[in-house]
Motif scaffolding. Structure first.
Motif, mmCIF file in Angstrom:
data_model
loop_
_atom_site.group_PDB
_atom_site.id
_atom_site.type_symbol
_atom_site.label_atom_id
_atom_site.label_comp_id
_atom_site.label_asym_id
_atom_site.label_seq_id
_atom_site.Cartn_x
_atom_site.Cartn_y
_atom_site.Cartn_z
ATOM 1 N N VAL A 252 0.853 -1.181 0.000
ATOM 2 C CA VAL A 252 0.000 0.000 0.000
ATOM 3 C C VAL A 252 0.891 1.233 0.000
ATOM 4 C CG1 VAL A 252 -1.837 1.241 1.181
ATOM 5 C CG2 VAL A 252 -1.732 -1.243 1.340
ATOM 6 N N TRP A 253 0.613 2.160 -0.886
ATOM 7 C CA TRP A 253 1.302 3.444 -0.869
ATOM 8 C C TRP A 253 0.370 4.493 -1.456
ATOM 9 C CZ3 TRP A 253 1.895 -0.146 -4.618
ATOM 10 C CH2 TRP A 253 1.896 0.266 -5.944
ATOM 11 N N CYS A 254 0.756 5.742 -1.329
ATOM 12 C CA CYS A 254 -0.129 6.823 -1.740
ATOM 13 C C CYS A 254 0.533 7.738 -2.761
ATOM 14 C CB CYS A 254 -0.560 7.658 -0.527
ATOM 15 S SG CYS A 254 -1.606 6.748 0.616
ATOM 16 N N GLY A 255 -0.293 8.356 -3.541
ATOM 17 C CA GLY A 255 0.127 9.385 -4.468
ATOM 18 C C GLY A 255 -0.736 10.609 -4.258
ATOM 19 N N GLN A 256 -0.787 11.450 -5.236
ATOM 20 C CA GLN A 256 -1.604 12.660 -5.127
ATOM 21 C C GLN A 256 -3.070 12.320 -5.350
ATOM 22 O OE1 GLN A 256 -0.315 15.841 -7.646
ATOM 23 N NE2 GLN A 256 -1.825 17.296 -6.875
ATOM 24 N N GLY A 257 -3.839 12.324 -4.254
ATOM 25 C CA GLY A 257 -5.268 12.065 -4.334
ATOM 26 C C GLY A 257 -5.645 10.621 -4.575
ATOM 27 N N VAL A 258 -4.751 9.665 -4.259
ATOM 28 C CA VAL A 258 -5.078 8.262 -4.526
ATOM 29 C C VAL A 258 -4.298 7.335 -3.598
ATOM 30 C CG1 VAL A 258 -3.279 7.981 -6.266
ATOM 31 C CG2 VAL A 258 -5.330 6.530 -6.357
ATOM 32 N N ILE A 259 -4.911 6.204 -3.253
ATOM 33 C CA ILE A 259 -4.257 5.128 -2.508
ATOM 34 C C ILE A 259 -4.054 3.962 -3.469
ATOM 35 C CG2 ILE A 259 -4.420 3.492 -0.589
ATOM 36 C CD1 ILE A 259 -6.201 5.463 0.856
ATOM 37 N N PHE A 260 -2.822 3.491 -3.600
ATOM 38 C CA PHE A 260 -2.491 2.366 -4.471
ATOM 39 C C PHE A 260 -2.384 1.094 -3.635
ATOM 40 C CE2 PHE A 260 -0.696 6.114 -6.543
ATOM 41 C CZ PHE A 260 -1.164 5.982 -7.840
ATOM 42 N N MET A 261 -2.885 -0.011 -4.148
ATOM 43 C CA MET A 261 -2.809 -1.301 -3.460
ATOM 44 C C MET A 261 -2.407 -2.385 -4.449
ATOM 45 S SD MET A 261 -6.330 -1.168 -1.211
ATOM 46 C CE MET A 261 -6.912 0.382 -0.547
ATOM 47 N N GLU A 262 -1.507 -3.275 -3.998
ATOM 48 C CA GLU A 262 -1.085 -4.417 -4.799
ATOM 49 C C GLU A 262 -0.997 -5.652 -3.920
ATOM 50 O OE1 GLU A 262 2.500 -3.718 -6.901
ATOM 51 O OE2 GLU A 262 1.628 -2.304 -8.332
ATOM 52 N N LYS A 263 -0.794 -6.801 -4.556
ATOM 53 C CA LYS A 263 -0.710 -8.096 -3.875
ATOM 54 C C LYS A 263 -1.970 -8.397 -3.082
ATOM 55 C CE LYS A 263 4.311 -8.653 -3.546
ATOM 56 N NZ LYS A 263 5.439 -8.966 -2.663
ATOM 57 N N LEU A 264 -3.105 -7.969 -3.596
ATOM 58 C CA LEU A 264 -4.383 -8.239 -2.943
ATOM 59 C C LEU A 264 -4.878 -9.629 -3.323
ATOM 60 C CD1 LEU A 264 -6.171 -4.831 -3.692
ATOM 61 C CD2 LEU A 264 -4.976 -5.488 -1.592
ATOM 62 N N THR A 265 -5.682 -10.180 -2.465
ATOM 63 C CA THR A 265 -6.390 -11.420 -2.777
ATOM 64 C C THR A 265 -7.781 -11.056 -3.257
ATOM 65 O OG1 THR A 265 -5.170 -12.613 -1.057
ATOM 66 C CG2 THR A 265 -7.219 -13.609 -1.860
ATOM 67 N N VAL A 266 -8.130 -11.513 -4.445
ATOM 68 C CA VAL A 266 -9.431 -11.169 -5.011
ATOM 69 C C VAL A 266 -10.545 -11.589 -4.057
ATOM 70 C CG1 VAL A 266 -11.024 -11.545 -6.933
ATOM 71 C CG2 VAL A 266 -8.572 -11.342 -7.369
ATOM 72 N N GLY A 267 -11.422 -10.655 -3.737
ATOM 73 C CA GLY A 267 -12.534 -10.946 -2.845
ATOM 74 C C GLY A 267 -12.287 -10.597 -1.390
ATOM 75 N N GLN A 268 -11.019 -10.259 -1.021
ATOM 76 C CA GLN A 268 -10.763 -9.935 0.374
ATOM 77 C C GLN A 268 -11.392 -8.578 0.721
ATOM 78 O OE1 GLN A 268 -6.183 -8.896 -0.282
ATOM 79 N NE2 GLN A 268 -6.774 -8.617 1.849
ATOM 80 N N VAL A 269 -11.821 -8.441 1.972
ATOM 81 C CA VAL A 269 -12.509 -7.228 2.414
ATOM 82 C C VAL A 269 -11.483 -6.144 2.735
ATOM 83 C CG1 VAL A 269 -14.023 -6.218 4.150
ATOM 84 C CG2 VAL A 269 -14.451 -8.538 3.301
ATOM 85 N N ILE A 270 -11.724 -4.948 2.223
ATOM 86 C CA ILE A 270 -10.873 -3.791 2.483
ATOM 87 C C ILE A 270 -11.746 -2.680 3.061
ATOM 88 C CG2 ILE A 270 -9.353 -2.041 1.486
ATOM 89 C CD1 ILE A 270 -8.746 -4.077 -0.746
ATOM 90 N N GLU A 271 -11.288 -2.065 4.167
ATOM 91 C CA GLU A 271 -12.017 -0.961 4.789
ATOM 92 C C GLU A 271 -11.071 0.227 4.946
ATOM 93 O OE1 GLU A 271 -15.161 -3.126 7.739
ATOM 94 O OE2 GLU A 271 -13.035 -3.280 8.268
ATOM 95 N N ILE A 272 -11.625 1.422 4.772
ATOM 96 C CA ILE A 272 -10.840 2.647 4.928
ATOM 97 C C ILE A 272 -11.505 3.510 5.987
ATOM 98 C CG2 ILE A 272 -9.954 4.716 3.791
ATOM 99 C CD1 ILE A 272 -9.964 3.199 1.179
ATOM 100 N N TYR A 273 -10.703 3.935 6.989
ATOM 101 C CA TYR A 273 -11.183 4.744 8.101
ATOM 102 C C TYR A 273 -10.435 6.071 8.132
ATOM 103 C CZ TYR A 273 -13.166 0.410 10.027
ATOM 104 O OH TYR A 273 -13.870 -0.752 10.221
#
Length: 313
Positions: A252-273
């Motif tokens: 997980v890393w960030c850029g300008q106005g965006v959060i990038f995610m890699e190495k995810l498992t398809v279908g896994q739950v992601i929450e942002i707080y």
């Protein structure tokens, strides 16, 4: 007569430089068995080793009391080891007050610290440059609840009693001291379990409750699911076995106005707080890599088994 005076002066000089502790407002300088109307059981202090032994001892200081005692055990710029034998308890407004001191609580016994129902009461009141170490199978239980919702297991000097958020306070430059737990048990029952602590490290033990709890060194508190841990926090001996599907963690890393995610498992739950613990988004990963547009700010990204703090600019 002259020799006696010189000897007395020498002894006085040695004692004046020797760290002292205070129990129920009584300074303790020399090796002694400590007793007063607030103590039941054996409380013994060794000046040579700077060790306070609690052997099935209870120190109960109610408030108000005739002696105006607020700090049951006070450590002013000194070091002390508390050795526990059997079941022990300290009760008062501040059961332990570390004033720029180092305190070690060692086993194999148990110590229950109970703060009275008072504004800002703490099981362990820890100031800057202080260190509390709990080790060698000791078990420490802290109760610091009160009606103003400001109780804390550990709390610094510079704070707003009404501040229950975990937003970093830029104006605050000093925090309570450090806590190290090594092969020991720590349970905190408090409206705010850990608040503005400089550091909290675990060795040969782990957070067992709540799930996914960890110490955030930027927010200076223990968080879980993007929120400050409130109510109950538990540390127990032993290492956590990492599930096989968590050994390769997401990138997980960030850029300008965006959060990038890699190495995810398809279908896994992601929450942002956000840092107030408010959930802003919840979804299942549609692919192994994705981008989430976000406004500039600090966010907690929670996956199924752990959390990451990120900053979007």
């Amino acid at each position: 007569m002259k020799k006696t005076a010189i000897t007395f002066l020498f002894c006085a000089t040695i004692l004046s430089g020797y760290s002292q502790i205070s129990i129920c407002n009584n300074p303790i300088w020399a090796t002694d068995t400590i007793s007063n109307s607030y103590i039941n059981g054996l409380v013994y202090y060794s000046a040579e080793t700077r060790t306070l032994t609690l052997d099935n001892a209870q120190i109960d200081v109610p408030w108000p009391n005739d002696d105006h005692i607020t700090n049951v055990l006070f450590l002013p710029e000194c070091q002390l080891e508390i050795h526990l034998i059997g079941e022990n308890a300290i009760s008062g407004i501040f059961p332990i007050n570390l004033a720029r001191s180092n305190c070690v609580i060692s086993g194999p016994g148990k110590l229950t610290l109970s703060s009275l129902n008072w504004t800002g009461c703490c099981g362990v009141y820890s100031q800057e440059l202080s260190t509390l170490s709990i080790r060698n199978n000791a078990e420490v239980i802290i109760f610091a609840n009160n009606q103003w919702n400001t109780g804390a297991g550990f709390r610094g000097r510079y704070y707003d009693w009404n501040d229950t958020t975990i937003v970093p306070q830029e104006q605050v430059t000093e925090y309570a001291g450090k806590v190290f737990v090594n092969s020991a048990t720590l349970r905190i029952n408090s409206d705010m379990c850990v608040y503005r602590l400089e550091d909290f490290r675990l060795d040969s033990c782990h957070f067992s409750s709540p799930e996914n709890a960890y110490f955030d060194s930027d927010l200076h508190t223990v968080v879980s699911s993007g929120q400050m841990v409130q109510g109950y926090l538990e540390v127990v001996p032993g290492e956590v076995n990492v599930p096989e599907n968590c050994q390769i963690q997401e990138l997980v890393w960030c850029g300008q106005g965006v959060i990038f995610m890699e190495k995810l498992t398809v279908g896994q739950v992601i929450e942002i707080y956000n840092t107030l613990g408010q959930r802003l988004a919840s979804f299942k990963a549609p692919s192994s890599a994705m981008q989430v547009p976000m406004k500039p700010g600090i966010y907690i990204v929670r996956f199924q088994n752990h959390s990451r703090k990120v900053v979007v600019y």
